[in-house]
Design an enzyme around this catalytic site. Structure first.
Site, mmCIF file in Angstrom:
data_model
loop_
_atom_site.group_PDB
_atom_site.id
_atom_site.type_symbol
_atom_site.label_atom_id
_atom_site.label_comp_id
_atom_site.label_asym_id
_atom_site.label_seq_id
_atom_site.Cartn_x
_atom_site.Cartn_y
_atom_site.Cartn_z
ATOM 1 N N TYR A 210 -29.678 12.494 57.022
ATOM 2 C CA TYR A 210 -29.121 12.870 55.735
ATOM 3 C C TYR A 210 -29.108 11.880 54.616
ATOM 4 O O TYR A 210 -28.639 10.553 55.009
ATOM 5 C CB TYR A 210 -27.687 13.202 55.997
ATOM 6 C CG TYR A 210 -27.619 14.811 56.734
ATOM 7 C CD1 TYR A 210 -27.175 15.661 55.894
ATOM 8 C CD2 TYR A 210 -27.791 15.076 57.841
ATOM 9 C CE1 TYR A 210 -26.813 16.997 56.593
ATOM 10 C CE2 TYR A 210 -27.780 16.226 58.454
ATOM 11 C CZ TYR A 210 -27.210 17.178 57.686
ATOM 12 O OH TYR A 210 -27.136 18.331 58.182
ATOM 13 N N HIS A 397 -24.962 30.190 56.165
ATOM 14 C CA HIS A 397 -25.812 29.051 56.762
ATOM 15 C C HIS A 397 -25.321 28.589 58.099
ATOM 16 O O HIS A 397 -24.181 28.415 58.425
ATOM 17 C CB HIS A 397 -25.593 27.769 55.851
ATOM 18 C CG HIS A 397 -26.194 26.632 56.261
ATOM 19 N ND1 HIS A 397 -27.734 26.436 56.292
ATOM 20 C CD2 HIS A 397 -25.876 25.328 56.986
ATOM 21 C CE1 HIS A 397 -28.009 25.280 56.794
ATOM 22 N NE2 HIS A 397 -27.008 24.585 57.138
#
Length: 1156
Positions: A210, A397
């Site tokens: 990330y 999601h």
């Protein structure tokens, strides 16, 4: 279509001439299905009609195939194949039962070919199909879920009846939402600017990364609005980009220098040791993109604020590098579109779901396991404004094992239609979804949002936990809404103390340095949480108890603002968040039915304790079916699942029956009967094919009984059924149309298996079963009442329209009308046909006159005493208002005209009447101001319906010339409407009438009108049309026509009504088909009127303006009307030639050359 390939030659075309109805050449949705852009699909779904139309174009002159699949493969798919050979079309509906077989032709063809053509390089087919064809064995049921559209084609036509193998190249699959509205496109407007945001970094050699970086928008001189975005994927690295989120940062002035510095740097590992704490102020997830997404364009009336001077954002990139490849450079990102042309509404985003963390534990080898999140009413009531928020799009999601995702919605404990749902979730297709209508969530209505994710870990040997890695899981939803509020996220997590105690975990933390793993300490040794859980003996673990803890036990909530701070009070801090605990009440277990009556004893109950999901005890709709109040029906339709649930209560301990009928009678009705006798239930699905016979038990039962009970004085049954059971012979197809609900009951249980005759215990009521509720006036002391009545003695006349002026209460401040309830004097129900309440637009100098009229009793509407000034009362006050709109009641008071229509066919005299309405208003103003517009056919005698016609049409038009002149750029939003028949089309049935029917005010006359409530309010009262009435008068030889307000009759002479005249007319010389064409398809004249009663646009406006100068009566046989004079002149100006004019005008209009 036949059951084998169809051979037909394309040679039939339909041409409509002169029709003023707009043509529909465009498609609502379009997609290119392959990388080479050879395969193109266009489609338009009609969700209400349950039909979808496609145009499929492939760059080949061979065969083409298109199909729908739940997995993306051929197995269990529903396909069509087509080719054009020798001028003939071969088109078949097929299915694939197993892999690697030629698609078989269906037994029943459910695809309707519209056209097929080869244009030189491409084969194009156009076809329709029902969304649900009711062929569950061979067709695919198209839903709002992700659908894998598969395609294939050949380079040449087949030699026989079946297509050959397509080969490894000419095939593919693409995931689509077929029923969703389009995402929109960025307008081609030079004022729209672009801002490209990219990552610029080398992807680390780890499984999951990330990467967070700060970005500053261009420094603009004035406030701008962001209006949409498109993803930009670096071709070198697109296989590694999993998703990105662009977070808006909320920072004080003193931190701007730091953020300016960070914006010039490349970024850091998100949530790692170098991640600055100040970046936690970047919490509002404005833009979210994931694999398969194509970006989004916001509605034309909303934008995200980009302030003058610029704004900071944090971009979070998730990279997935399971093979740990080195040296992959990436500069993927997003293109943001913004403009200085500000939109009326400011938008924002809201993240809801399960807080990402180790409490999301999914055991291995589980076919179904569920994780949930909560956004409770405690958060929504604190964060939402009084006028609520309006959600217009959303994104679901999860990661690789997510199968079904949904966001359930509750209000005051009652479940509403879900906000979003996908029962066929595809990790590689995560596209933002636009709602067909915005969903309003009001602060004071206790909304509770409940995301729910279903996982399938049956192919995994290892435990799955919640986390940031692609192999880990999430359960989130992102919603876009307006107006923008200071809330960024509303998440929850289960009771982690109880969970970790169950799993004997004493310590857990996130290691962001090497793949974002959650770590635990076990016997002094550090290991990953997944490794620790895999070592547990799951064979003796109570997985059902774990599921109950995660799904049903109370959750703890995180409700955060844009600064990253918790919104709620102290008990919601990390260590001491308040528990959500709304417990479900007991419910019956559903019982499966057999083909005849069922006899069973009620002994099984399901009780769920500790669940934070609100209980579902309330019903969306309720109605009393009989005048005595003995028969009560409650129901909730699920428009997505197309299932409706009922609770039917009758004050009797005998048998009860409920049914649905096309006419209100027993014939062709679909009914159920039930009774409880000696602890056993008798429940049957039945039908009535002919009048006066006992309802027969259906061959296949399509009603699912949930419960049946006697309470001491009443029998109560609860059951479900599908809207369309696919049993056309014995069941009723429930649609959005008027449904005639019939009921009957007995005072005692039957002796045998069939109910006995009901006697007088029966009735019917017309209901819209699928409509949402009209709403209720809140129990709020700020809401006031204004009772408006008309006090008269009814005239002994068939029809009376009575008009009276009323003045609203004089108030200190502006108020909003929020609804009304009718008041009909008991005993007068049969006389009161309808009432309308018009708002008056009164000039200051006329107020004294209106004050005087408000003190008087009223006059006959449109009669000789009806003041001309009352025509300024044109704006209709509507009925059912949403919680975010109101009708303005100014502080100084305003005037209204109430029009009462009384029906007195027996000419009864001396009836005292004081019916009216009770109006509710408040000084708590709503965000939006509403109004009503009337559309349809202007009430005129030109609406002539011949007798003995089983189907005859009248229509009205509201043309673009009116809507473009009156509606704002951003448009209006219609939220409710009333169709009235004693842009709109009315089908009449005069087969039982011996007399002609005309348009008029009497109940025996006809109307074709609709009243639409909308916001924001505009200066338009009506938009009506009439056909060419000169042509109609000429057709029937009518030379004079006027309205008699005393009798509400249209007259052709002093002694003859138009109805008497038409009944004596020789109809044998009238071509009814041509006459119907004149009324329905020939151009209409439009009357577009504002709230002052003045014409806005249209030819009638010219008649008003020029009338005084043109008006004169000739002594000749033919009277040239004002309208015809103006049309004559305009046609001459348009033609530019006198001879051309004569040829084009005199054929349809018998006007002499001398007169012309």
């Amino acid at each position: 279509m036949a059951s084998k390939a169809i051979r037909l030659t394309l040679g039939i075309w339909f041409v409509f001439g002169g029709i003023s109805l707009p043509t529909a050449n465009g498609w609502e949705r379009e997609e290119t299905l392959d990388y080479d852009e050879k395969v193109h699909l266009s489609w338009t779904p009609d969700v209400r009609a349950g039909v979808i139309e496609f145009e499929y174009a492939v760059r080949t002159l061979g065969w083409v195939g298109l199909g729908f699949s739940s997995s993306g493969g051929m197995r269990d798919s529903d396909v069509v194949t087509a080719w054009v050979r020798g001028g003939k079309v071969f088109f078949t509906d097929r299915h694939v039962g197993s892999e690697y077989e030629v698609p078989k032709v269906d037994k029943v063809n459910n695809y309707k070919l519209v056209s097929a053509v080869e244009n030189g390089s491409t084969t194009i087919i156009r076809f329709k199909r029902a969304i649900d064809t009711c062929d569950i064995d061979e067709d695919y049921y198209i839903t709002g879920d992700t659908i894998h559209v598969i395609y294939a084609y050949g380079d040449s036509d087949p030699a026989g009846d079946d297509p050959p193998y397509h080969g490894p190249v000419n095939r593919g699959s693409k995931s689509l939402y077929l029923l969703d509205p389009p995402l929109g496109e960025i307008p081609a407007d030079p004022s729209i600017k672009k801002w490209l945001v990219t990552s610029n970094m080398t992807i680390p050699k780890v499984d999951t990364t990330y990467w967070c970086s700060i970005h500053k928008t261009p420094e603009v001189n004035v406030t701008h609005h962001i209006i949409g975005y498109e993803p930009y994927l670096d071709p070198r690295s697109e296989d590694y980009v999993h998703h990105l989120i662009l977070y808006a940062c909320s920072i004080p002035k003193e931190l701007e220098a730091k953020f300016d510095s960070w914006a010039r740097q490349d970024g850091v590992l998100c949530y790692g040791p170098d991640h600055p704490r100040e970046w936690m102020r970047c919490r509002l997830a404005l833009i979210g993109w994931a694999v398969g997404g194509e970006g989004e364009t916001y509605p034309k009336n909303v934008g995200y604020v980009l302030p003058a001077g610029g704004k900071f954002f944090m971009m979070e990139m998730h990279y997935n590098n399971p093979e740990k490849v080195t040296g992959i450079y990436d500069n993927s990102g997003i293109t943001v579109f913004y403009t200085a042309a500000l939109r009326p509404l400011e938008m924002a985003s809201l993240e809801i779901g399960a807080s990402v963390g180790p409490t999301q534990i999914i055991p291995a080898r589980q076919k179904v396991f569920v994780n949930v999140g909560h956004c409770s009413s405690k958060c929504t009531a604190t964060a939402f404004p009084s006028g609520g928020i309006h959600i217009f799009s959303g994104l679901l999601h999860s990661h690789l094992i997510g199968r079904k995702l949904r966001v359930r919605l509750f209000r005051n404990g009652k479940e509403l239609p879900w906000l979003l749902n996908d029962d066929n979730y595809d990790f590689n297709f995560q596209q933002a979804r636009v709602l067909r209508e915005p969903v309003t969530l009001l602060r004071y209505l206790a909304f509770h949002l409940f995301p729910e994710c279903y996982y399938n870990s049956s192919n995994r040997k290892s435990v799955t936990v919640g986390g940031f890695g692609t192999q880990e899981e999430m359960c989130l939803a992102f919603f876009q809404y307006y107006p923008a509020q200071k809330i960024a996220s509303c998440l929850s997590l289960p009771n982690y103390e109880k969970l970790f105690a169950l799993l004997r975990i004493s310590n857990v933390w996130l290691d962001s340095k090497d793949g974002y793993e959650y770590m635990v300490s076990n016997n002094g040794k550090n290991q990953t949480l997944v490794d620790y859980l895999d070592q547990l003996d799951w064979s003796h673990f109570d997985i059902e108890g774990l599921q109950r803890l995660l799904r049903y036990d109370p959750h703890k909530e995180l409700c955060s603002n844009n600064d990253g701070d918790l919104i709620l009070t102290k008990q919601y801090r990390y260590k001491e968040r308040e528990t959500l605990d709304t417990r479900d009440s007991p419910q019956f277990i559903p019982v499966r039915m057999v083909s005849k009556e069922i006899r069973f004893t009620l002994s099984l109950w399901l009780f769920i304790g500790g669940i934070s999901l609100p209980s579902v005890n309330a019903w969306e709709r309720e109605a009393i079916l009989d005048p005595e109040g003995k028969v009560h029906l409650a129901w909730t339709p699920d428009l997505d699942a197309k299932v409706i649930e009922f609770e039917y209560t009758v004050q009797t301990l005998g048998w009860i029956g409920l049914g649905f009928s096309p006419t209100g009678g027993m014939r062709d009705s679909d009914v159920i009967t039930a009774w409880v006798k000696d602890g056993q239930i008798f429940f049957a699905d039945r039908h009535v094919p002919v009048d006066h016979e006992l309802p027969r038990v259906d061959d296949v039962p399509n009603y699912n009984l949930i419960s049946a009970v006697e309470t001491g004085t009443a029998t109560v049954i609860r059951f479900t059924r599908e809207f369309d059971t696919c049993d056309l012979d014995q069941d009723y197809f429930i649609t959005g149309d008027t449904v005639r609900v019939i009921f009957a009951y007995g005072d005692a249980d039957p002796e045998g298996e069939d109910p006995y005759y009901h006697g007088s215990n029966r009735g019917t009521k017309s209901i819209y079963l699928l409509d949402p509720p009209l709403g209720e006036i809140p129990d709020d002391p700020s809401i006031k009442e204004w009772i408006v009545t008309t006090k008269i003695v009814l005239p002994a006349m068939d029809t009376t329209y009575w008009c009276k002026i009323h003045k609203a209460p004089v108030l200190d401040t502006t108020h909003h009308v929020i609804g009304y309830k009718p008041h009909v004097k008991p005993g007068n129900e049969r006389y009161v046909h309808h009432l309308q309440f018009f708002g008056c637009n009164v000039a200051k100098e006329q107020e004294a006159m209106f004050d005087s009229w408000a003190e008087q009793e009223g006059v006959v509407c449109d009669g000789p005493d009806h003041p001309l000034e009352w025509r300024k009362c044109r704006s209709l006050l509507g009925d059912a208002y949403p919680e975010n709109v109101g009708y303005v009641l100014p502080a100084s008071g305003t005037y209204f005209m109430m029009e009462m229509h009384y029906d007195n066919p027996e000419l009864v005299s001396g009836v005292q009447e004081d019916s009216g309405i009770k109006i509710y208003y408040t000084d708590v103003l709503r965000p939006l101001e509403m109004a009503t517009v009337q559309v349809g056919a202007q009430v005129e005698p030109t609406q002539i319906t011949p007798a003995r016609q089983s189907l005859f049409y009248n229509i009205g038009h509201c043309s673009p010339s009116c809507t473009q002149a009156t509606l704002p750029t951003e448009g209006i939003h219609v939220f409710a409407g009333i169709l009235h028949s004693h842009w709109i089309e009315c089908d009449f049935d005069s087969s039982d009438r011996d007399s002609v029917t005309i348009g008029g005010f009497k109940t025996t006359d006809e109307m074709c009108l609709a009243f639409l409530q909308y916001y924001p309010a505009q200066n338009i009262a009506s938009c009506l049309s009439v056909p060419d009435y000169d042509a109609i008068k000429n057709l029937f030889g009518i030379t004079d026509l006027w309205f008699n307000p005393e009798t509400y009759e249209y007259m052709v002479s002093e002694n003859q009504t138009i109805i008497d005249y038409l009944n004596e007319f020789d109809w044998s010389g009238i071509d009814l088909e041509s006459y119907q064409h004149l009324l329905r398809y020939d151009p209409h004249w439009t009357s577009c009127m504002n709230n002052d009663g003045e014409l806005i646009v249209g030819i009638f406006h010219l008649v008003d303006l020029l009338g005084p100068d043109l008006e004169h009566r000739t002594k000749r046989n033919y009277t040239l009307s004002l309208l015809l004079q103006i049309c004559c002149a305009l046609r001459f100006y348009g033609c530019g030639s006198f001879q051309d004019f004569l040829q084009s005008f005199q054929d349809p209009h018998p006007v002499s050359e001398t007169t012309t």
